[in-house]
Write a protein that holds these residues in place. Sequence first.
Motif, PDB file in Angstrom:
ATOM      1  N   LEU A 318       0.813  -1.213   0.000  1.00  0.00           N
ATOM      2  CA  LEU A 318       0.000   0.000   0.000  1.00  0.00           C
ATOM      3  C   LEU A 318       0.849   1.268   0.000  1.00  0.00           C
ATOM      4  CD1 LEU A 318      -2.861  -1.021   2.473  1.00  0.00           C
ATOM      5  CD2 LEU A 318      -2.995  -0.780  -0.016  1.00  0.00           C
ATOM      6  N   LEU A 319       1.991   1.224   0.671  1.00  0.00           N
ATOM      7  CA  LEU A 319       2.842   2.414   0.730  1.00  0.00           C
ATOM      8  C   LEU A 319       3.322   2.789  -0.665  1.00  0.00           C
ATOM      9  CD1 LEU A 319       3.952   4.311   2.934  1.00  0.00           C
ATOM     10  CD2 LEU A 319       6.067   3.002   2.839  1.00  0.00           C
ATOM     11  N   ALA A 320       3.830   1.813  -1.410  1.00  0.00           N
ATOM     12  CA  ALA A 320       4.270   2.086  -2.778  1.00  0.00           C
ATOM     13  C   ALA A 320       3.105   2.492  -3.664  1.00  0.00           C
ATOM     14  CB  ALA A 320       4.960   0.840  -3.357  1.00  0.00           C
ATOM     15  N   LEU A 321       1.925   1.904  -3.417  1.00  0.00           N
ATOM     16  CA  LEU A 321       0.742   2.263  -4.205  1.00  0.00           C
ATOM     17  C   LEU A 321       0.405   3.736  -4.043  1.00  0.00           C
ATOM     18  CD1 LEU A 321      -1.793   1.627  -5.902  1.00  0.00           C
ATOM     19  CD2 LEU A 321      -2.942   1.020  -3.751  1.00  0.00           C
ATOM     20  N   PHE A 322       0.374   4.216  -2.809  1.00  0.00           N
ATOM     21  CA  PHE A 322       0.015   5.613  -2.581  1.00  0.00           C
ATOM     22  C   PHE A 322       1.075   6.555  -3.143  1.00  0.00           C
ATOM     23  CE2 PHE A 322      -2.798   3.772   0.725  1.00  0.00           C
ATOM     24  CZ  PHE A 322      -3.985   4.301   0.248  1.00  0.00           C
ATOM     25  N   MET A 323       2.334   6.144  -3.131  1.00  0.00           N
ATOM     26  CA  MET A 323       3.360   6.965  -3.760  1.00  0.00           C
ATOM     27  C   MET A 323       3.065   7.115  -5.256  1.00  0.00           C
ATOM     28  SD  MET A 323       7.423   6.229  -4.379  1.00  0.00           S
ATOM     29  CE  MET A 323       7.003   4.975  -5.601  1.00  0.00           C
ATOM     30  N   LEU A 324       2.748   6.005  -5.920  1.00  0.00           N
ATOM     31  CA  LEU A 324       2.478   6.051  -7.356  1.00  0.00           C
ATOM     32  C   LEU A 324       1.159   6.754  -7.669  1.00  0.00           C
ATOM     33  CD1 LEU A 324       3.646   2.452  -8.365  1.00  0.00           C
ATOM     34  CD2 LEU A 324       4.846   4.615  -8.715  1.00  0.00           C
ATOM     35  N   ILE A 325       0.189   6.676  -6.755  1.00  0.00           N
ATOM     36  CA  ILE A 325      -1.083   7.373  -6.960  1.00  0.00           C
ATOM     37  C   ILE A 325      -0.856   8.877  -7.071  1.00  0.00           C
ATOM     38  CG2 ILE A 325      -3.160   8.089  -5.697  1.00  0.00           C
ATOM     39  CD1 ILE A 325      -3.617   5.209  -4.955  1.00  0.00           C
ATOM     40  N   PHE A 326       0.122   9.385  -6.332  1.00  0.00           N
ATOM     41  CA  PHE A 326       0.482  10.801  -6.441  1.00  0.00           C
ATOM     42  C   PHE A 326       1.428  11.046  -7.609  1.00  0.00           C
ATOM     43  CE2 PHE A 326      -0.580  10.883  -1.806  1.00  0.00           C
ATOM     44  CZ  PHE A 326      -1.553  11.867  -1.873  1.00  0.00           C
ATOM     45  N   LEU A 327       2.465  10.216  -7.733  1.00  0.00           N
ATOM     46  CA  LEU A 327       3.569  10.511  -8.636  1.00  0.00           C
ATOM     47  C   LEU A 327       3.185  10.405 -10.113  1.00  0.00           C
ATOM     48  CD1 LEU A 327       6.534  11.176  -9.077  1.00  0.00           C
ATOM     49  CD2 LEU A 327       7.066   8.737  -8.811  1.00  0.00           C
ATOM     50  N   VAL A 328       2.572   9.314 -10.521  1.00  0.00           N
ATOM     51  CA  VAL A 328       2.281   9.100 -11.936  1.00  0.00           C
ATOM     52  C   VAL A 328       1.265  10.113 -12.466  1.00  0.00           C
ATOM     53  CG1 VAL A 328       1.448   7.448 -13.654  1.00  0.00           C
ATOM     54  CG2 VAL A 328       2.919   6.661 -11.770  1.00  0.00           C
ATOM     55  N   PRO A 329       0.120  10.335 -11.777  1.00  0.00           N
ATOM     56  CA  PRO A 329      -0.786  11.390 -12.259  1.00  0.00           C
ATOM     57  C   PRO A 329      -0.132  12.773 -12.253  1.00  0.00           C
ATOM     58  CG  PRO A 329      -1.946   9.921 -10.769  1.00  0.00           C
ATOM     59  CD  PRO A 329      -0.495   9.569 -10.675  1.00  0.00           C
TER      60      PRO A 329
END
Length: 535
Positions: A318-329
């Motif tokens: 989940l930690l990596a998921l939330f990072m990518l939820i911010f970073l990629v968009p």
Amino acid sequence: MGTSTAAPAPRPGFLGWVERVGNRLPDPVFIFVWLIAGLVIVSVLGALAGWSALHPTELDAATGQPRLVMVASLLSAENIRLLWTETPRTFTAFAPLGYVLVVMFGAGVAERVGLLSTAMRLSMANVPRRWMTPAVALVSMMGNHAADAAFVVFVPLCGIIYHAAGRHPLLGVGASFASIAGGFSANLLPGQLDALLLGLTEAAVTSAFGDVYTANIAGNWYFIAAMTVLYLPIIWYVTDRVVEPRLGKYDPALRESSDVAALNQTPDERGQKTGLRRAGLALLAVLATWLLCIFGPGTPLIDETAGEGRLSPLYNSLLALFMLIFLVPAWTYGKATGAIADHRDLVKMLTGAMQDMGYYLVLVFVAAHFVAMFAWSNLGIVIAVNGADALRESGLPAWAMVGSVVVFGSALNMIIGSASAKWAVIGPALVPMLMLLGISPEMSTAAYRAGDSATNMITPVGYLPIMLIFCRRWVHDYGFGSFVAIMLPYAGAILVAATALTIGWVVLDLPLGPGAGVFIEPGATVAPLAPAAPG
């Protein structure tokens, strides 16, 4: 909480006293320095007095009975050796450090390209007047994922929105500030605050019982979502029924803001909307990739061979998921609006996000040593066991204990603004003690954060001084006491609601989040808490 401007001149009465005391407090870094000095003294006194407790999870190899734990002086040869030799490990092994830095890789870029502020602004466009307050409250609480950006971007923007709708601009400032500050832990999705506080919770458990518990960033998910649902009508009612009549009709002669026209004069609004659409598609792509790793071939995020722990990789992802939820968009949005020309711009923004964490790194260095030295002294386990015995003998039910945590956290917030700083201080003693009484680490964290956020909008050591500056853009020389008078109804209502919600959660024995809400039976051996299935 970020650094604020100087507070207004102190006023007489209780609030003036709180303001004076809060302004005299040293920087949180030096608060920890003084706490370490006090910890050393207490450890020496405890060792001399023979403070001890029977460890609840470890048996003596010779007798087979619970091992006797004695308080160890931090001036002993062994602990002095640890202080000299373990400094790098103490710093880098501090659990919240990795959690927060990883999430900020994404959130920092999202803030810099303007994705967060644009999403908040356009989400409020064309909202009917009757739904304006609940929309502001919801978007403001969701904006907590942007941390400091929510305070300095969305609060003044809400003043403009309300003025454009023919309502008092200070009503928008107050409603948004109450939602962001009072709902600081409320959200529909976990974020960096969850990573930070639950990371500190893990450190508190480890300091007392060893490596028996791993924090889950979604450990309070259901609870913070319920806070959002509960706080929304409360903020709506207080704003429209209590505060708006008090403010009355706004007189533009008091001070007309030149920013009013900004609401409908955004030169690159078309590009921002295009960027938001592409960011939305990027978000869907990230979520699709994550779901593919759960349900796709090989199920990388589900370990079919691990039995009850089969979902551990899922929760740990989940930690990596939330990072990518911010970073990629954010990257997609930046490319669409021109904020990111090439990969070098992205790297600069990533670097800038880490530069913003400089103060946090300094704070973590001293906080990590306080937590480590607390563990070396054995004070945590001794206080936890004896405190649990005292509470157990007092006959207080679990709901009364967590209710007390809510009230205590709200009171402490009046003199120490940082949620993480307070939790790093009281967590090492509070979490293990409540674990021994059958209250899970996640429940202790939820009770603390419910109380901590309830008084955020009236503490002088938070963002209150900056909000006063925003108010004076609309009403010249607007007083500190006047703004506090606006915010007090919010604080009182949210504190009552937070206490009732926390007590009700314990009474009804509700799950706090996927893989969380595991209650340890009083007197039972503390075993590793493996994530359970959602629900």
